[in-house]
Design a protein around this motif. Structure first.
Motif, mmCIF file in Angstrom:
data_model
loop_
_atom_site.group_PDB
_atom_site.id
_atom_site.type_symbol
_atom_site.label_atom_id
_atom_site.label_comp_id
_atom_site.label_asym_id
_atom_site.label_seq_id
_atom_site.Cartn_x
_atom_site.Cartn_y
_atom_site.Cartn_z
ATOM 1 N N LEU A 1 4.839 7.512 21.546
ATOM 2 C CA LEU A 1 5.995 6.565 21.472
ATOM 3 C C LEU A 1 5.905 6.083 19.737
ATOM 4 C CD1 LEU A 1 5.148 3.948 24.257
ATOM 5 C CD2 LEU A 1 7.007 5.723 24.141
ATOM 6 N N VAL A 2 6.913 5.834 19.197
ATOM 7 C CA VAL A 2 6.975 5.186 17.829
ATOM 8 C C VAL A 2 7.450 4.087 17.858
ATOM 9 C CG1 VAL A 2 7.691 5.766 15.493
ATOM 10 C CG2 VAL A 2 7.438 7.707 16.923
ATOM 11 N N VAL A 3 6.658 3.063 17.028
ATOM 12 C CA VAL A 3 6.788 1.759 16.896
ATOM 13 C C VAL A 3 7.261 1.232 15.663
ATOM 14 C CG1 VAL A 3 6.128 -0.686 17.583
ATOM 15 C CG2 VAL A 3 5.225 1.458 18.778
ATOM 16 N N PRO A 4 8.503 1.243 15.252
ATOM 17 C CA PRO A 4 8.544 0.958 13.662
ATOM 18 C C PRO A 4 8.117 -0.622 13.507
ATOM 19 C CG PRO A 4 10.644 1.859 14.855
ATOM 20 C CD PRO A 4 9.899 1.674 15.907
ATOM 21 N N GLY A 5 7.378 -1.037 12.473
ATOM 22 C CA GLY A 5 6.973 -2.115 12.151
ATOM 23 C C GLY A 5 6.040 -2.739 12.863
ATOM 24 N N ALA A 6 5.310 -1.910 13.520
ATOM 25 C CA ALA A 6 4.308 -2.155 14.728
ATOM 26 C C ALA A 6 3.347 -3.328 13.803
ATOM 27 C CB ALA A 6 3.496 -1.033 14.849
ATOM 28 N N VAL A 7 2.766 -4.160 15.029
ATOM 29 C CA VAL A 7 1.827 -5.192 14.588
ATOM 30 C C VAL A 7 0.547 -4.821 14.757
ATOM 31 C CG1 VAL A 7 0.984 -7.614 14.635
ATOM 32 C CG2 VAL A 7 3.433 -6.923 14.962
ATOM 33 N N PRO A 8 -0.388 -4.304 13.835
ATOM 34 C CA PRO A 8 -1.704 -3.503 14.054
ATOM 35 C C PRO A 8 -2.582 -4.567 14.832
ATOM 36 C CG PRO A 8 -1.255 -3.541 11.630
ATOM 37 C CD PRO A 8 -0.137 -4.454 12.103
ATOM 38 N N TRP A 9 -3.486 -4.005 15.426
ATOM 39 C CA TRP A 9 -4.416 -4.615 16.034
ATOM 40 C C TRP A 9 -5.665 -4.764 14.946
ATOM 41 C CZ3 TRP A 9 -9.836 -4.240 16.787
ATOM 42 C CH2 TRP A 9 -10.439 -5.197 17.757
ATOM 43 N N ARG A 10 -6.157 -5.794 14.610
ATOM 44 C CA ARG A 10 -7.060 -6.023 13.454
ATOM 45 C C ARG A 10 -8.110 -6.808 13.955
ATOM 46 N NH1 ARG A 10 -2.449 -7.482 10.185
ATOM 47 N NH2 ARG A 10 -1.923 -5.597 8.690
ATOM 48 N N PRO A 11 -9.215 -6.598 13.289
ATOM 49 C CA PRO A 11 -10.665 -7.273 13.702
ATOM 50 C C PRO A 11 -10.259 -8.730 13.277
ATOM 51 C CG PRO A 11 -11.259 -5.837 11.885
ATOM 52 C CD PRO A 11 -9.719 -5.679 12.271
ATOM 53 N N GLY A 12 -10.478 -9.780 14.205
ATOM 54 C CA GLY A 12 -10.156 -11.283 14.140
ATOM 55 C C GLY A 12 -8.767 -11.509 14.132
ATOM 56 N N ALA A 13 -7.759 -10.461 14.171
ATOM 57 C CA ALA A 13 -6.563 -10.814 14.465
ATOM 58 C C ALA A 13 -5.644 -9.944 15.440
ATOM 59 C CB ALA A 13 -5.821 -10.677 13.156
ATOM 60 N N ALA A 14 -6.323 -10.158 16.436
ATOM 61 C CA ALA A 14 -5.983 -9.029 17.488
ATOM 62 C C ALA A 14 -4.565 -9.300 18.076
ATOM 63 C CB ALA A 14 -6.629 -9.247 18.963
ATOM 64 N N TYR A 15 -3.588 -7.910 18.113
ATOM 65 C CA TYR A 15 -2.234 -8.124 18.735
ATOM 66 C C TYR A 15 -2.327 -7.042 19.778
ATOM 67 C CZ TYR A 15 2.729 -8.450 18.834
ATOM 68 O OH TYR A 15 3.959 -8.551 19.371
ATOM 69 N N LEU A 16 -1.950 -7.461 20.937
ATOM 70 C CA LEU A 16 -1.815 -6.403 21.969
ATOM 71 C C LEU A 16 -0.443 -6.385 22.403
ATOM 72 C CD1 LEU A 16 -5.019 -7.570 24.093
ATOM 73 C CD2 LEU A 16 -4.773 -5.663 22.491
ATOM 74 N N TYR A 17 -0.014 -5.085 22.564
ATOM 75 C CA TYR A 17 1.191 -4.570 23.290
ATOM 76 C C TYR A 17 0.703 -4.373 24.658
ATOM 77 C CZ TYR A 17 3.318 -3.725 18.600
ATOM 78 O OH TYR A 17 3.626 -4.051 17.508
ATOM 79 N N THR A 18 1.761 -4.295 25.707
ATOM 80 C CA THR A 18 1.442 -3.683 27.089
ATOM 81 C C THR A 18 2.074 -2.376 27.211
ATOM 82 O OG1 THR A 18 1.297 -5.929 27.699
ATOM 83 C CG2 THR A 18 1.617 -4.435 29.462
ATOM 84 N N LEU A 19 1.334 -1.607 27.376
ATOM 85 C CA LEU A 19 2.281 -0.241 28.023
ATOM 86 C C LEU A 19 2.362 -0.122 29.541
ATOM 87 C CD1 LEU A 19 3.006 2.594 26.912
ATOM 88 C CD2 LEU A 19 0.829 3.560 27.762
#
Ligand code: GCB
Length: 589
Positions: A234-252
């Motif tokens: 899957l390609v996610v344009p403009g994806a929000v990365p998961w970062r240390p201290g700033a987690a961002y979670l998608y759901t598959l």
């Protein structure tokens, strides 16, 4: 094996609470088929929990052998026409499971889950009896290893080679799961980031007929990508990365036929480049701890309250990472680390593969690897431990490296033969993460035969405690010299994966003498000073997050006191000091 996740097609019941429990002092249970009826002399025992600190009899606490758990389980009405699975998240160290007297599962390894399909056995039943026999014995062929000492006129005594209590029992939740008969059996994701877009490569294993598809939802539940088929990217344009201290979670959301399995996905990359560890191509420093799943009364039993407090303290003190020393932690812990953006080095239970340290018994002249000691049977168990760890944890964005073992004796050439296949297996199963192990004092860069296999060098060092005792000036010089020697020998990042001093909370000394809170603080200050001076050192994991239970030894004060927090999670003096360092933005490396 997929972690239990409820969905529109999956119903899960936790079989936690009080089970019947019997300690099999004379080893009669199997011959008498205790699985076929009520346990003799049963008493209540909570699940999840270690049983050891809940009994009052000292000999019972030291029992080396089997214990039995049993309970009636109401079969969910919704199970008709569906697949029913009994799952145990952890039985330490080995278990056999029966449903109504029929054996359904056997498992070795105390910190990874296992399950059995029990559809046929629960079909048409209102209740079934679940019996679990748990064995806490360790041998030279188990991971971790140990030795059972049998002496005339005494019950067998378990000796182990690791510095924490040999807690046992059903340490994590037990589940009854129902799914459709055609279902999602496994999914593996690998994420990437390039030019502002994120990628999620996926591979779904299914059982039974049906169409397979996936869709990716953002944190607000909006669909950002979707695809048909059991594998793809899957390609996610403009994806929000998961970062240390700033987690961002998608759901598959993975679908197969009627079945839906939701998987949390963090889009991030991790790699080692020269002496740097890069997350999303940015260098990271690691500040945190070696930890333990350990608390009074409950022992190693998973406890959401303890876990939440531990994560709150990690945040309070400014830690960004920990190692799951010295075994895979509960999956709940990794779920929370995913949510909180905490970086985790996930370790197998291979601790104590160093027979000349702390054994108390003599084994084959105490040379670690070879026939009669840690041999190819142990290696097979260790390979299995690596597989179960990687297969369980590889979808967690928080996991940034695999640790194959803690402090094995790597001074001898046989160690390389023993470890090479284990590193290869971890890389085969997961080519996306660095692989490491925690190197023991005395196995410096000139003698260690295994460090060449590691992507990241994790060093456990106790300058100022086990060596240069009470002499922090000597400790400072020796630590620096050793770190520089490692850096000269390898162009790899170095993490000081253990350092510390025991301090009995409340013990003070103006002259900062050993065992006082002051000495613990000064030792840590000295160590961090050195780390700041040596290029390529990417941080430190202080030993330990909290005081913890161990075997009885003259250098343990009712347990190991190297905690920055006490066993009940209150700060020692050093915690306040560390908080200033870590929250004030210590910059090493
Ligand atoms: C170590 C071990 C850890 C011990 C610690 C200590 O090197 O890895 O399991 O608890 O030292 O305090 O001695």
């Amino acid at each position: 094996m997929l972690a239990p996740r409820e969905s529109t097609s999956r119903e899960h019941r936790r079989l936690d609470g009080l089970w019947d429990f019997a300690l099999d002092r004379d080893g009669r249970g199997r011959a008498e088929h205790w699985e076929r009826g009520p346990l003799p002399g049963a008493r209540p025992m909570p699940v999840p929990a270690s049983w050891n600190d809940l009994v009052t009899d000292r000999d019972e606490r030291e029992h080396a052998g089997e214990v039995w758990y049993q309970r009636e389980v109401r079969v969910p009405r919704a199970s008709a026409g569906r697949r029913t699975v009994l799952r145990l998240d952890a039985a330490t160290h080995a278990a056999t499971v029966w449903v109504d007297g029929t054996e359904v599962a056997r498992h070795e390894g105390g910190y990874t889950p296992f399950e059995a399909e029990v559809t046929g056995l629960v079909h048409g039943r209102e209740t079934v009896r679940v019996t679990v026999c748990v064995d806490n014995r360790l041998s030279l062929h188990t991971i971790p290893p140990g030795v059972l000492v049998e002496e005339e006129g005494r019950p067998p005594r378990q000796v182990w080679f690791h510095d924490f209590e040999n807690y046992s029992g059903l340490h994590r939740p037990v589940w009854l799961l129902t799914t459709p008969t055609a279902y999602v059996a496994d999914v593996v994701v690998r994420t990437g980031l390039a030019g502002g877009a994120g990628t999620v490569a996926y591979d779904v294993t299914t059982v039974g007929e049906g169409r397979t598809s996936v869709r990716l939802l953002d944190a607000d539940g909006a669909q950002v990508a979707a695809q048909e088929g059991a594998s793809g990217e899957l390609v996610v344009p403009g994806a929000v990365p998961w970062r240390p201290g700033a987690a961002y979670l998608y759901t598959l959301e993975v679908r197969h036929g009627e079945d839906v399995y939701p998987l949390a996905v963090g889009i991030r990359t991790v790699r080692v480049e020269g002496a740097r560890l890069l997350v999303n191509d940015e260098p990271v420093e690691l500040h945190g701890f070696g930890m333990h799943e350990d608390v009074a009364l409950r022992g190693k039993g998973h406890d959401d309250a303890r876990m939440v407090r531990d994560f709150a303290l990690l945040r309070w003190i400014g830690a960004n990472s920990f190692r799951t020393s010295h075994y895979p932690y509960a999956e709940e812990v990794l779920d929370l680390a995913d949510r909180e953006g905490v970086l985790v080095i996930s370790e197998t239970a291979a601790v104590g593969l160093h027979l000349s340290l702390m054994t108390g018994v003599t084994i084959r002249g105490e040379s670690t690897f070879g026939p009669g000691a840690i041999d190819e049977v142990t290696q097979r168990a260790h390979l299995q431990a690596v597989r179960e760890l990687v297969e369980r944890d590889r979808n967690h964005p928080c996991v940034i490296a695999w640790s194959i073992a803690n402090e094995p004796d790597t001074r001898v050439p046989e160690a390389r033969d023993y470890f090479a296949p284990l590193f290869a297996e971890a890389r085969r199963l997961d080519p996306t993460r660095p692989v490491t192990f925690a190197n023991v004092a005395g196995a410096g860069p000139d003698v260690c035969t295994v460090s060449g296999l590691a992507d990241l060098l994790c060093l456990n060092r106790y300058y100022g405690w086990y060596v240069d005792q009470g002499d922090l000036a000597a400790a400072e010089a020796h630590l620096e010299a050793e770190l520089r020697a490692w850096r000269a020998a390898y162009d790899k990042p170095v993490l000081l994966s253990e350092l510390g001093a025991d301090a009995v909370a409340g013990l003070h000394s103006l002259h900062a003498r050993m065992w006082s809170e002051e000495y613990q603080r000064e030792l840590l200050a000295m160590t961090l000073r050195v780390l700041r001076r040596v290029d390529g050192v990417i941080g430190e994991h202080v030993w330990n997050f909290a005081d913890f239970a161990t075997a009885q030894q003259f250098h343990r004060v009712v347990g190991n006191r190297k905690g920055v927090f006490t066993r009940d999670r209150e700060p020692k003096q050093v915690a306040h000091w560390l908080r200033e360092q870590w929250r004030g933005g210590y910059s090493g490396g």
